[in-house]
Structure formats: C-alpha cells, structure tokens
Design a protein around this motif. Sequence first.
Motif, PDB file in Angstrom:
ATOM      1  N   GLU A 114     -44.267 -22.052 -68.594  1.00  0.00           N
ATOM      2  CA  GLU A 114     -45.362 -21.150 -68.200  1.00  0.00           C
ATOM      3  C   GLU A 114     -45.942 -21.571 -66.859  1.00  0.00           C
ATOM      4  O   GLU A 114     -46.147 -22.760 -66.607  1.00  0.00           O
ATOM      5  CB  GLU A 114     -46.497 -21.223 -69.239  1.00  0.00           C
ATOM      6  CG  GLU A 114     -46.206 -20.595 -70.575  1.00  0.00           C
ATOM      7  CD  GLU A 114     -46.279 -19.071 -70.575  1.00  0.00           C
ATOM      8  OE1 GLU A 114     -46.564 -18.477 -69.507  1.00  0.00           O
ATOM      9  OE2 GLU A 114     -46.030 -18.480 -71.637  1.00  0.00           O
ATOM     10  N   TYR A 115     -46.246 -20.596 -66.026  1.00  0.00           N
ATOM     11  CA  TYR A 115     -47.100 -20.898 -64.885  1.00  0.00           C
ATOM     12  C   TYR A 115     -48.456 -21.307 -65.440  1.00  0.00           C
ATOM     13  O   TYR A 115     -48.897 -20.765 -66.467  1.00  0.00           O
ATOM     14  CB  TYR A 115     -47.219 -19.692 -63.961  1.00  0.00           C
ATOM     15  CG  TYR A 115     -45.967 -19.492 -63.143  1.00  0.00           C
ATOM     16  CD1 TYR A 115     -45.610 -20.441 -62.189  1.00  0.00           C
ATOM     17  CD2 TYR A 115     -45.145 -18.395 -63.327  1.00  0.00           C
ATOM     18  CE1 TYR A 115     -44.452 -20.293 -61.444  1.00  0.00           C
ATOM     19  CE2 TYR A 115     -43.990 -18.232 -62.584  1.00  0.00           C
ATOM     20  CZ  TYR A 115     -43.647 -19.186 -61.639  1.00  0.00           C
ATOM     21  OH  TYR A 115     -42.505 -19.038 -60.905  1.00  0.00           O
ATOM     22  N   THR A 147     -62.742 -23.762 -78.443  1.00  0.00           N
ATOM     23  CA  THR A 147     -63.004 -23.057 -77.177  1.00  0.00           C
ATOM     24  C   THR A 147     -64.382 -22.403 -77.117  1.00  0.00           C
ATOM     25  O   THR A 147     -64.658 -21.657 -76.176  1.00  0.00           O
ATOM     26  CB  THR A 147     -61.925 -21.975 -76.927  1.00  0.00           C
ATOM     27  OG1 THR A 147     -61.934 -21.071 -78.031  1.00  0.00           O
ATOM     28  CG2 THR A 147     -60.551 -22.589 -76.773  1.00  0.00           C
ATOM     29  N   TRP A 175     -52.801 -27.087 -74.266  1.00  0.00           N
ATOM     30  CA  TRP A 175     -53.248 -28.485 -74.060  1.00  0.00           C
ATOM     31  C   TRP A 175     -52.996 -29.278 -75.335  1.00  0.00           C
ATOM     32  O   TRP A 175     -52.528 -30.407 -75.297  1.00  0.00           O
ATOM     33  CB  TRP A 175     -54.749 -28.574 -73.765  1.00  0.00           C
ATOM     34  CG  TRP A 175     -55.278 -27.824 -72.599  1.00  0.00           C
ATOM     35  CD1 TRP A 175     -54.583 -27.336 -71.532  1.00  0.00           C
ATOM     36  CD2 TRP A 175     -56.660 -27.488 -72.366  1.00  0.00           C
ATOM     37  NE1 TRP A 175     -55.433 -26.724 -70.659  1.00  0.00           N
ATOM     38  CE2 TRP A 175     -56.706 -26.802 -71.140  1.00  0.00           C
ATOM     39  CE3 TRP A 175     -57.841 -27.707 -73.062  1.00  0.00           C
ATOM     40  CZ2 TRP A 175     -57.909 -26.322 -70.609  1.00  0.00           C
ATOM     41  CZ3 TRP A 175     -59.038 -27.243 -72.534  1.00  0.00           C
ATOM     42  CH2 TRP A 175     -59.075 -26.548 -71.315  1.00  0.00           C
ATOM     43  N   GLU A 177     -51.541 -20.871 -64.799  1.00  0.00           N
ATOM     44  CA  GLU A 177     -52.663 -19.934 -64.990  1.00  0.00           C
ATOM     45  C   GLU A 177     -52.593 -19.285 -66.371  1.00  0.00           C
ATOM     46  O   GLU A 177     -53.576 -18.720 -66.846  1.00  0.00           O
ATOM     47  CB  GLU A 177     -52.708 -18.873 -63.885  1.00  0.00           C
ATOM     48  CG  GLU A 177     -51.440 -18.052 -63.695  1.00  0.00           C
ATOM     49  CD  GLU A 177     -50.481 -18.691 -62.700  1.00  0.00           C
ATOM     50  OE1 GLU A 177     -50.473 -19.938 -62.586  1.00  0.00           O
ATOM     51  OE2 GLU A 177     -49.731 -17.949 -62.041  1.00  0.00           O
ATOM     52  N   ASN A 178     -51.421 -19.372 -67.015  1.00  0.00           N
ATOM     53  CA  ASN A 178     -51.275 -18.786 -68.353  1.00  0.00           C
ATOM     54  C   ASN A 178     -51.426 -19.813 -69.478  1.00  0.00           C
ATOM     55  O   ASN A 178     -51.325 -19.465 -70.654  1.00  0.00           O
ATOM     56  CB  ASN A 178     -49.911 -18.092 -68.470  1.00  0.00           C
ATOM     57  CG  ASN A 178     -49.835 -16.868 -67.570  1.00  0.00           C
ATOM     58  OD1 ASN A 178     -50.823 -16.155 -67.408  1.00  0.00           O
ATOM     59  ND2 ASN A 178     -48.693 -16.655 -66.950  1.00  0.00           N
ATOM     60  N   LEU A 179     -51.640 -21.049 -69.126  1.00  0.00           N
ATOM     61  CA  LEU A 179     -51.829 -22.061 -70.161  1.00  0.00           C
ATOM     62  C   LEU A 179     -53.244 -21.954 -70.742  1.00  0.00           C
ATOM     63  O   LEU A 179     -54.195 -21.613 -70.037  1.00  0.00           O
ATOM     64  CB  LEU A 179     -51.606 -23.465 -69.590  1.00  0.00           C
ATOM     65  CG  LEU A 179     -50.178 -23.762 -69.087  1.00  0.00           C
ATOM     66  CD1 LEU A 179     -50.096 -25.204 -68.582  1.00  0.00           C
ATOM     67  CD2 LEU A 179     -49.135 -23.524 -70.170  1.00  0.00           C
ATOM     68  N   THR A 180     -53.350 -22.243 -72.017  1.00  0.00           N
ATOM     69  CA  THR A 180     -54.625 -22.139 -72.723  1.00  0.00           C
ATOM     70  C   THR A 180     -54.928 -23.484 -73.388  1.00  0.00           C
ATOM     71  O   THR A 180     -54.065 -24.361 -73.436  1.00  0.00           O
ATOM     72  CB  THR A 180     -54.536 -21.065 -73.825  1.00  0.00           C
ATOM     73  OG1 THR A 180     -53.578 -21.521 -74.812  1.00  0.00           O
ATOM     74  CG2 THR A 180     -54.076 -19.726 -73.275  1.00  0.00           C
ATOM     75  N   PRO A 181     -56.125 -23.643 -73.919  1.00  0.00           N
ATOM     76  CA  PRO A 181     -56.422 -24.874 -74.667  1.00  0.00           C
ATOM     77  C   PRO A 181     -55.409 -25.140 -75.793  1.00  0.00           C
ATOM     78  O   PRO A 181     -55.156 -26.291 -76.129  1.00  0.00           O
ATOM     79  CB  PRO A 181     -57.837 -24.605 -75.198  1.00  0.00           C
ATOM     80  CG  PRO A 181     -58.455 -23.760 -74.114  1.00  0.00           C
ATOM     81  CD  PRO A 181     -57.343 -22.840 -73.687  1.00  0.00           C
ATOM     82  N   ASP A 222     -52.077 -24.734 -60.701  1.00  0.00           N
ATOM     83  CA  ASP A 222     -53.297 -23.926 -60.818  1.00  0.00           C
ATOM     84  C   ASP A 222     -54.329 -24.514 -61.773  1.00  0.00           C
ATOM     85  O   ASP A 222     -55.507 -24.561 -61.470  1.00  0.00           O
ATOM     86  CB  ASP A 222     -52.961 -22.489 -61.269  1.00  0.00           C
ATOM     87  CG  ASP A 222     -52.713 -21.572 -60.084  1.00  0.00           C
ATOM     88  OD1 ASP A 222     -52.120 -22.045 -59.102  1.00  0.00           O
ATOM     89  OD2 ASP A 222     -53.128 -20.391 -60.137  1.00  0.00           O
ATOM     90  N   THR A 223     -53.886 -24.920 -62.950  1.00  0.00           N
ATOM     91  CA  THR A 223     -54.849 -25.449 -63.919  1.00  0.00           C
ATOM     92  C   THR A 223     -54.499 -26.880 -64.325  1.00  0.00           C
ATOM     93  O   THR A 223     -54.908 -27.345 -65.375  1.00  0.00           O
ATOM     94  CB  THR A 223     -54.930 -24.564 -65.192  1.00  0.00           C
ATOM     95  OG1 THR A 223     -53.700 -24.656 -65.915  1.00  0.00           O
ATOM     96  CG2 THR A 223     -55.200 -23.112 -64.852  1.00  0.00           C
ATOM     97  N   THR A 228     -44.396 -24.211 -60.554  1.00  0.00           N
ATOM     98  CA  THR A 228     -43.506 -24.173 -59.392  1.00  0.00           C
ATOM     99  C   THR A 228     -42.501 -25.311 -59.409  1.00  0.00           C
ATOM    100  O   THR A 228     -41.336 -25.149 -59.072  1.00  0.00           O
ATOM    101  CB  THR A 228     -44.350 -24.259 -58.108  1.00  0.00           C
ATOM    102  OG1 THR A 228     -45.283 -23.197 -58.120  1.00  0.00           O
ATOM    103  CG2 THR A 228     -43.485 -24.144 -56.878  1.00  0.00           C
ATOM    104  N   TYR A 282     -57.369 -29.131 -65.371  1.00  0.00           N
ATOM    105  CA  TYR A 282     -57.937 -28.885 -66.700  1.00  0.00           C
ATOM    106  C   TYR A 282     -57.094 -29.600 -67.763  1.00  0.00           C
ATOM    107  O   TYR A 282     -57.633 -30.255 -68.653  1.00  0.00           O
ATOM    108  CB  TYR A 282     -57.972 -27.389 -66.999  1.00  0.00           C
ATOM    109  CG  TYR A 282     -58.883 -26.549 -66.114  1.00  0.00           C
ATOM    110  CD1 TYR A 282     -60.211 -26.312 -66.481  1.00  0.00           C
ATOM    111  CD2 TYR A 282     -58.427 -25.967 -64.943  1.00  0.00           C
ATOM    112  CE1 TYR A 282     -61.049 -25.520 -65.698  1.00  0.00           C
ATOM    113  CE2 TYR A 282     -59.253 -25.172 -64.152  1.00  0.00           C
ATOM    114  CZ  TYR A 282     -60.563 -24.955 -64.527  1.00  0.00           C
ATOM    115  OH  TYR A 282     -61.379 -24.182 -63.753  1.00  0.00           O
TER     116      TYR A 282
END
Lengths: 429, 429
Positions: A146-147, A306, A156, A149-153, A181-182, A104, A185
């Motif tokens: 990316e929003y 993961t 990271w 919630e769509n991020l992945t390890p 959102d994440t 956002t 993490y």
Amino acid sequence: MSDYRGYEGKSLEFLKHNKIKVGDTVKITTNSDNVATIMPRYEHGDDQHIVVKFKSGYNVGLEINNIKKIEYISSIDTNQTKEPSTAKPKPQLPKILLLSTGGTIASKIDYRTGSVTPALSAHDLYAIVPELDEIANVDAEVLFSEYSENLTPEHWKKTAEKLDSYSDSDYRGVIVAHGTDTMQYTAAFLSFALAGFPIPIVLVGSQRSSDRPSSDAASNLIAAAKFIVKSNTGGVFISMHNSESDDGIACHFGTRVRKNHTSKRNAFETIGAVPAFIVKQDEIIQNSKSRYFKQKQYTPKINVDTRAALVKYYPGYDPKLVRDLISHGYKAIIFEGTGLGHIGKNMYDVIKEAKESQIFLGMTSQCHDGRVNMAIYESGRDLLHLGITPLSDMISETALVKAMWALGNTKDGKIDRLMTENIASEYTE
Amino acid sequence: MSDYRGYEGKSLEFLKHNKIKVGDTVKITTNSDNVATIMPRYEHGDDQHIVVKFKSGYNVGLEINNIKKIEYISSIDTNQTKEPSTAKPKPQLPKILLLSTGGTIASKIDYRTGSVTPALSAHDLYAIVPELDEIANVDAEVLFSEYSENLTPEHWKKTAEKLDSYSDSDYRGVIVAHGTDTMQYTAAFLSFALAGFPIPIVLVGSQRSSDRPSSDAASNLIAAAKFIVKSNTGGVFISMHNSESDDGIACHFGTRVRKNHTSKRNAFETIGAVPAFIVKQDEIIQNSKSRYFKQKQYTPKINVDTRAALVKYYPGYDPKLVRDLISHGYKAIIFEGTGLGHIGKNMYDVIKEAKESQIFLGMTSQCHDGRVNMAIYESGRDLLHLGITPLSDMISETALVKAMWALGNTKDGKIDRLMTENIASEYTE
C-alpha cells in the motif's frame, strides 16, 4: 521484453550503437572513469540522458553528449526473477529482516521486469541493491503493498504484531520498507507499541523512485542495513537522506521526526535536535546520548483505539466541531494550538463539555518546533485550569498516535499518566 | 509608585547604592562603555542582574558583578504618562500610523506604570522606543487589546476596514502591533482583502515582553519603521527577528510566512524562500524581486465568510468528520494532506458527497515546505479526478484564510478561480 525500456530517440540510439542494454554493467568515462549499471527509464524521460546506478547506490542521469567512452563489462539476465538470492547465505554475516509495506521504495524498483510492481521480493531487492549482500543476509517478506496514505491504524497494529513475532528471532534488526507520506505516524506507533524491542527497527522510504536519476531508494536501504549491523542500539528509527547532497543518511528517532518537505530527498527532519545517528560511508556518528526506550523490559502493547482526534485550531474555528467529536464518542482530543499552546476563549465552553465527558485533552503547538508552555500567558493558564494537559515538545502527530495507542492499551480510558510519561523519547530531555 | 520596580535583593541594593532608578539613562562600564536606560523587571527575576535597554533597542540583562562602573546621565519623569509625544512633530520626517491590536508587544511594555497594560498609547511607545522619533512622526491608535489567540475573522475584517480608511491618508505606511500566535492568519487576510493597498502594512509582534532582557519589541518596531520609510514597496509584511542573533530583522510576505517556533525570537520563517527583505542597522536588503500584489489597482474586498475549514488528514481520520462539515453548511474545505497532496482512499466517498454539495475542495500539504503535486502518484490522480484542486505551494493556513476571504467576496460560492489566482504572492513564481 525490451532491453532498452524507457529509452527513445538519441539515448536509445546511443545505447544500441554501443551495444549496451539495460542491466549491463559498464565502464563509463566522462571527466572520470566509473563502473555503473544501466538503469531503465520510466517517467517523462527526455532522450538526452541515460540513467546509471553507481556502486554507492546512487542513481545519476548522464547526458550522453558528456560521455566520452562507454565499455561493456558484464550482463545480468534481466528476465530471470524467481531465484531467491538468499539461497547462498554467508554464515559470517548477521541476518536482517526486510519487511515491505509498500510505498515508492517498494515500487518501480524492479528494472528487470520493467513494470511498476508494488511488491518487493527478496530477489528484487538484491538485484537492485547488491551491496546489501556484503552487509548482511537479508530475508525479505511482503506484509502489505500500500502507498502509505492508505495505511490505517489497523495496518500499524498488523505491522507491530508481525514485528513482535520476530522479537525472539536471530535477526540483528528489521528494515521496514514504507511509503514516506505517513511513515512518521507508523514509526511513532511502533515506538510505543513495541517499547523495549530488543533489536532496532528501521523504517526506510524513498522520495524518488529507483528509475529516476536522483533516487534515494538504494542509498537509504544500504544505510539502514549498515546502521542495524554496526550500531549497538535498540529503538524505532526512520532512515532517510540527511541533506540535499549525498553526504549522509540520517537515522531519526521514530517519535521525533516529521516529513517537512513534499519532494526533497532530505524531507525528514528531527524536530528540535539533530538526528540521533548519521550513517556516512563507513562510519556511524551517534549524536544522541539518550537511550531511546525508557523501559528496558520488552512488554508489547499493540492495541489501538482510533477514538482520538487531532484538532488544529485557527481563527474562525467553530467550537461545534469539537461538540461533534464529543457526540461521536471520542475519548481523546489533541489540540494543535497556536504559539505556546493556546486556543481562543470562544472554545472554553466546549472544552468544559469535553472535560465533563471524561475526554482526555492534550495541547501541542502548530509551531512545529519549540515547547508548549501554558504558564506564561493568561490564555494558557485558563486552559490549564480547564483541564488541558500540556504536552511539552511532543510533536502533534506523535501525540495523536500516542493517544490512539494509549486508549487502546488502557482499560478505563484514563490516559493522562501514559500521555505525560516519556516512553520512546517522544519528549526531549 | 516604586522607582525600582521588579528589583530585589542584591540588584536593588546595587541600584540604590549607585543612586540609579528605573527609567534613568546611565553610562555603564563592563568590558566597554555603553549608554543605556534602566528597565524594570517583571518576571521571575533573580537578584544578580539588572535589565538595560541599549540605543539599538535591544534589552540586555547585565550581571551586577560584571559592572565595573555605572554613572547617572539623565532621568525621565516616569510618572508622567498623559502627554502625547506627537505634540512636537518634526515636519521633515514622514508620518507612520501605529495601530495596536494587542499581544505581547502591546503589553507589559510600560515601564512607567509598572503594570501589565494590554494597550499601547502613543506616549508609551515613544518612551520605550525613543529611536522612532528620529525615523518618523508616529501616530498611535488602539484598535483592540486582545492576545491574538482570541482574534477572529471578525477582527480581521475590522482591522481591514480601519486600514482601508487610511488608504488615502498622508501616512507613509502602517505598523500593526499584533500578538504573534495568529499573526500569520491576520497578515494573510489583510493581503487578500487590501490587495493593491498603496502603502506598506507591517505587522509587528514580539516573542519576549519588553521587560525581559532578550525582548525583541523595540528592535522589531524600529525595523518596521525603517522599512516603511526607506523601502519603496507596497504589500503586507510581518517584521520579526531573522535569526537567533541580533543581526537583522526579516520582513516576510504576509502570505508566505509561518510561526515555526513557540518561543524563539526568530520564530517566523518565510516558507520555501528567504524573507523578502532584511532590515539591518542602516540598510535594507531586498531579496525578493517579485512584486507583492499582482494587481496594481487598489480595490478592497473586505468581507469574510467562516464557512471554510482546514482538515488535517491523518491515518485513522474518520470520514464522518467531513460529513459533519457538509451538514453544517461549510462551503470550502482545505485538506492538509500528506506528502505531495494525498489523503487515504477511505475518504473518497465523502469527497464525492462534498463535491455533490458544491463545496470547494483544495489540497495543501502537512509537509509545510515544497509543492503539492497530485499528478505523480495514483492517489493524487484519483483525488484530482474526484475534483480536488491542488494549491501548489500555498501555505495551509494561508489557503484557509484565502478560502474564507474568497467565500466572503464571491456571490455564488464559486471560488475556484480566486483560489488558484496569485493575488498577493501566496504562490511562489
């Protein structure tokens, strides 16, 4: 392109009547006089309000009926978006890098184009938050859009690699713009992967987009920049509103924070303590005496694996779901148990099987505050005996991320030592 | 059997010197005079303190050095455990049923035998909490003796059936003694299964066993009994300490409460609101204006079907774990998403597969406060479009229990209507 974007009906009429456009700086008289900038409106706007941004960075909706006077002061060219503000650095100010991953805070933030852009450019940033110009010379770089919630390890890891490439730079610190959102993490991962990083890394999000009266985008960014420049600390932090009112921005340790509310600006909370720092208008209050990173040497460990799962236990939980994890080749399971760290005795058999498969088994609590203590009740002692490692007051989500990180950076899969070691203040003292 | 059980060293010497035994009622002078009963000590006791219970029901550890005077008042025969106190009912008082399922509250509570007994008998209860005798005629019944981490949906069902058998009785209400670990899950199930139950059902646990100075067992039981007798309400409640101090016991709606701390006495919190009732010394404060059960007619629906799963989404969550649920024949999945109710787009394919298999898909948030709102961001709108049902501010664990209950009491597996209907205040208005 319209100069009144988002306005309609009475509020549009009001602006036109006063010869004021979006982007204009004005003096507004309600009960007091204030200098403010007219913001565009995007979402579900009624026609009774105009949205303005005060110098503090706060956006406010003003009911047009309550505006006694509005006077034009100056304009900016709202169509000119290319020129980077970094063209005129102030040599006496420190340098900050702003790395954008999306979210956002990095969208709907451009009131010049009127469009919802997921990327934040240097110019966009300065135009929305000109106050930054007084704090530091900010370079901006877009890493993803990316929003969160769509991020992945994998994201990271890329973020950590990018940050690592600046570990020897002349930046005083890095702001990472990130979806909320994440964010916790990612903050946890960066805390472990970049332990000992020489400059502060501050993740900043916003709960309300900048076109909404109550947006926290600018105020969070300003606070993060002040924190980087004024505090003399390393570590990974999340910088967000500290309360529902506007009385300060909290800087939370990146391993000790949860998003605990879906929509409030002060959604992020340090668990089990007060936030490490509070940024007020002109001061930075340090609440935490503990050094963030336990190691002094910066030795990045950036890999991630993961094959770690977070299992929230509940009555009726079917042990065969853990059997699935075993057969999928998982290497670590973090149980989010009940109370002091318990799971039902119907799980004991599958725990034995997991243990025989050399899977690391850790215990946190779904009570998201307080410490796991498995010595008090019979159930806890049984589980200790079965080989589950109690993870004290490490937050469940942090424990999951730490397990993925530990697996990624350990050759033999034996992560017990790393999991119980306090690396980035994930355990309170 | 010793009359000094748990005491050693200086505290034992102190009791012997003053000719005071466990179970004796005494007048103790510290800074003020108090009448109290000497409690046994079980766990890790030092020898500097004695544990006493005041008339309020609170247990306190007193340092023997601070005791200016201790005078014997009376004894009870601590070896006589068989005679039921219910032998002498007071006809002017209402009747309460106490149903015990186990947990800390129903164990280590017997200071006569000195043993850690998991079952609570009527006599045990009266001896520990004689104040109940002034509030109601209490009948006690042992249903199970399980720590609540070992309770399953089958136990929920048996508890509901037992309670249902008393729906026509002359009891003013029922206290259910229960372990705190999964008390919120049981409370949620009873709320749905027994919607419209004519008398209040109050689940009571304790975070500290009765032999510890800070035990909340007696005070929680007394408050539950007062609440049943004095409040004119139906519903399922959890009655536990409201704050770290002893200034009141909260009665939470059984569908709106979480255990949010592993060890504090005020571990239970109403989410998104203040507790429905607060029981103070002699008054009951009603905070909630809403009627608990939306239905007026009592029509029990007591079945349960455990083919519902709670899936906490996190970055790196592998969609194939949802594929496992599909192949195991699950009928409902509650996603504990991020923020306003999101999960990553890498999950979209498996969500389509689940939907094709007629599985109910609901969305709650791992931010345990605030409302799911899937209309604001693209991700949410995508998920709505894929057929996920947003569950507003229903608590994740409550949503899981409701899905198990709804599946158990619906013939065709179509639980959408039940899941979104407000049955027992699981949604705030």
